[in-house]
Scaffold this active site. Structure first.
Site, PDB file in Angstrom:
ATOM      1  N   GLU A 159      38.464  35.144  33.616  1.00  0.00           N
ATOM      2  CA  GLU A 159      38.469  35.380  35.065  1.00  0.00           C
ATOM      3  C   GLU A 159      39.889  35.484  35.640  1.00  0.00           C
ATOM      4  O   GLU A 159      40.103  36.117  36.667  1.00  0.00           O
ATOM      5  CB  GLU A 159      37.723  34.254  35.795  1.00  0.00           C
ATOM      6  CG  GLU A 159      36.225  34.225  35.550  1.00  0.00           C
ATOM      7  CD  GLU A 159      35.457  35.257  36.363  1.00  0.00           C
ATOM      8  OE1 GLU A 159      36.083  36.141  36.974  1.00  0.00           O
ATOM      9  OE2 GLU A 159      34.216  35.163  36.379  1.00  0.00           O
ATOM     10  N   HIS A 179      38.097  39.375  35.656  1.00  0.00           N
ATOM     11  CA  HIS A 179      37.393  39.279  36.935  1.00  0.00           C
ATOM     12  C   HIS A 179      36.968  40.685  37.372  1.00  0.00           C
ATOM     13  O   HIS A 179      37.780  41.597  37.437  1.00  0.00           O
ATOM     14  CB  HIS A 179      38.350  38.668  37.960  1.00  0.00           C
ATOM     15  CG  HIS A 179      37.703  38.272  39.237  1.00  0.00           C
ATOM     16  ND1 HIS A 179      36.741  37.291  39.304  1.00  0.00           N
ATOM     17  CD2 HIS A 179      37.884  38.704  40.510  1.00  0.00           C
ATOM     18  CE1 HIS A 179      36.370  37.140  40.567  1.00  0.00           C
ATOM     19  NE2 HIS A 179      37.043  37.995  41.316  1.00  0.00           N
ATOM     20  N   SER A 218      32.560  37.765  43.132  1.00  0.00           N
ATOM     21  CA  SER A 218      33.751  37.120  43.669  1.00  0.00           C
ATOM     22  C   SER A 218      33.426  36.519  45.036  1.00  0.00           C
ATOM     23  O   SER A 218      32.482  35.741  45.153  1.00  0.00           O
ATOM     24  CB  SER A 218      34.899  38.132  43.729  1.00  0.00           C
ATOM     25  OG  SER A 218      36.125  37.479  43.894  1.00  0.00           O
TER      26      SER A 218
END
Length: 565
Positions: free
Chosen positions: A353, A466, A221
């Protein structure tokens, strides 16, 4: 009893359970540190763990909004056996993220402080020998506003793969990224901290059994984004030799800007500071206590979707800036000029995601599982700070992604695909292509698996959300209970891929599915319950967005706004 039995007894104390008889003490340039030995089930050799090793001076007082300085030396043996505080951040957001992403069995008690420039080290090396093991330096995620090193336990990866794992911290939020866009506060303090940590590794890791000539930076991330920024930054050249960006690259529009003035003014105003000049703002903000800045930080509503205000005046991120120091130019320019570190690079995304964790944390109203076209259009415009899609293009985008169905549940899913493509998928492919075209070994993956460790609140249909790959990368099945054989094997495979890459710049090795290099054929690896090679990840989506961005540029008046993708 005589002398010999005593010698045998002390030798036995050394070797029983694989523990040396006394805890590890290692010399660093600034002084000695004391760690502890931790055993992982199934391994005779313990891992030496050092927690909270300082890599810079505490960034307090006049060092707030300033580059990190080397730590002061110490003459005693520093006890580095307890977790360092995480950098100042919203305690609730930090706690939530840590609990959702940790690979540990127990959550660690979290503390927060402006004095946070510490790193943790996990080394399986016999410290009496001159081992030169590959080093893997982890940069945590959290939107550049939350997160910390200790959420991620390097024990399993270190023991299984015989690598030295280092997890680092860097200033976040206002402390890490406040910028006036000039010499008074250039910004990017958090990235300068990351560079300082990598310098520390170069100077010290050999004494921990690591090879300073084989350093891999990896992150997820905002951590993957940071890795991507460090690949482009002249400051980090030669401080690492391979890189892995998981779900985040330098073209993630939300996390980078040239236009810092409005954010700086907002931070100052919310803190009760005059905004007459940069110098006045910086001087005033340096006088604020940590708690006062935290209060300002909470008022900023970072990482939240603003459903009420003007999207063009909403600032849910405190972004990286193109400062002429960390980033000499905009990432797309550096990529186009091929003037960056052409180290071997793995870039990857997850299948969904925008599946659950990000929309939930940001407050997207998707919980009822349906979405009509009108609401989708409105949400896309409200997402301007994240997506940077101009208002007149939103109907085009919504039609392209959601127009093919009247099913409102399907529309919601497609909206989530759209968000994932813009923020993660398309930028990741563009960065990978640029890297490949500059002559660097490049590998891509798409991760699709639902870990058993995820929140019970998450919908069952979300697979490859994610952050999901973190559980495999950091060996959660070997630290937490309840993983199936399939999940355990997946983690073994992923750790092996990542560590092979750290060792050789190539993830492939015996007993693993073949991972093709990302060349003109654009082969990549789909990682999950069944792992196999595929081709041309997000190819059509990249073409669509390239055309759309070209149209946007053509329509824009000559005043150039920073645009990604």
């Amino acid at each position: 009893m005589g002398l010999y039995p005593l010698i045998w007894l002390s030798l036995a104390a050394c070797t029983a359970w694989g523990y040396p008889s006394s805890p590890p003490v290692v010399n660093t340039v600034k002084g000695k540190v004391l760690g502890k030995y931790v055993n992982l089930e199934g391994f005779t050799q313990p891992v030496a763990v050092f927690l909270g090793v300082p890599f810079a001076k505490p960034p307090l007082g006049s060092l707030r909004f300033a580059p990190p300085q080397p730590a002061e030396p110490w003459s005693f043996v520093k006890n580095t056996t307890s977790y360092p505080p995480m950098c100042s951040q919203d305690a609730v957001g930090g706690q939530v993220l840590s609990e959702l992403f940790t690979n540990r069995k127990e959550n660690i008690p979290l503390q927060f402080s402006e004095d946070c420039l510490y790193l943790n080290i996990y080394t399986p090396a016999d410290l009496t020998k001159n081992s030169r093991l590959p080093v893997m330096v982890w940069i945590h995620g959290g939107g550049l506003v939350v997160g910390g090193a200790s959420t991620y336990d390097g024990l399993a990866l270190s023991a299984h793969e015989n690598v030295v794992v280092v997890t680092i911290q860097y200033r976040l939020g206002i402390w890490g990224f406040f910028s006036t866009g000039d010499e008074h506060s250039r910004g990017n303090w958090g990235h300068l901290d990351q560079v300082a940590a990598l310098r520390w590794v170069q100077d010290n890791i050999a004494n921990f059994g690591g090879n300073p000539g084989s350093v891999t930076i990896f992150g997820e991330s905002a951590g993957g984004f940071s890795v991507s920024v460090l690949v482009l930054s002249p400051l980090a050249k030669n401080l690492f030799h391979r890189a892995i960006s998981e779900s985040g690259v330098s073209l993630t529009a939300a996390l980078i800007t040239t236009d810092v003035k409005p954010i700086a003014g907002l931070v100052a105003t919310l803190s009760g500071c005059k905004t007459t000049t940069s110098a006045v703002m910086v001087h005033c903000l340096r006088q604020k206590t940590e708690d006062e800045l935290l209060e300002t930080s909470l008022k900023l509503n970072l990482f939240k979707l603003d459903l009420l205000g003007n999207p063009k005046e909403s600032y849910p991120f405190l972004p990286t800036v193109i400062d002429g120091v960390v980033l000499p130019k905009a990432p797309e320019e550096i990529l186009a000029e091929k003037s960056f570190s052409t180290v071997p690079y793995i870039v990857g995304i997850n299948k969904q995601e925008f599946g659950w964790i990000i929309p939930t944390l940001m407050g997207y109203p998707l919980a009822e599982g349906k979405l009509d076209q009108k609401t989708a259009n409105s949400l896309l415009w409200k997402s301007y700070p994240t997506l940077k899609i101009s208002e007149n293009m939103i109907p085009v985008v919504a039609e392209k992604y959601l127009g093919g169905t009247d099913d409102l549940t399907k529309k919601k899913d497609l909206f989530q695909d759209l968000m994932a493509d813009v923020v993660f998928g398309v930028p990741s492919v563009i960065v990978s292509r640029s890297h490949r075209d500059a002559g660097a070994s490049t590998y891509m993956y798409e991760f699709e698996y639902r870990p058993s460790f995820v929140s019970a609140m998450r919908p069952k249909a979300v697979i490859g959300d994610h952050g999901d790959e973190i559980f495999s990368v950091f060996g959660s099945p070997f630290l937490k209970d309840g993983a199936s054989e399939e999940e355990t094997n997946l983690s073994k495979m992923v750790m092996k891929f990542w560590a092979n890459f750290a060792r050789n710049g190539n993830p492939n090795g015996g007993g693993l599915p073949h991972w093709p290099e990302y060349d003109q054929k654009e082969g990549y690896l789909k990682i999950g319950a069944s792992t196999q090679a595929a081709q041309r990840l997000k190819d059509k989506e990249v073409s669509f967005w390239a055309e759309l961005r070209a149209k946007e540029s053509a329509q824009r008046p000559s005043h150039r706004e920073h645009v990604e993708l």
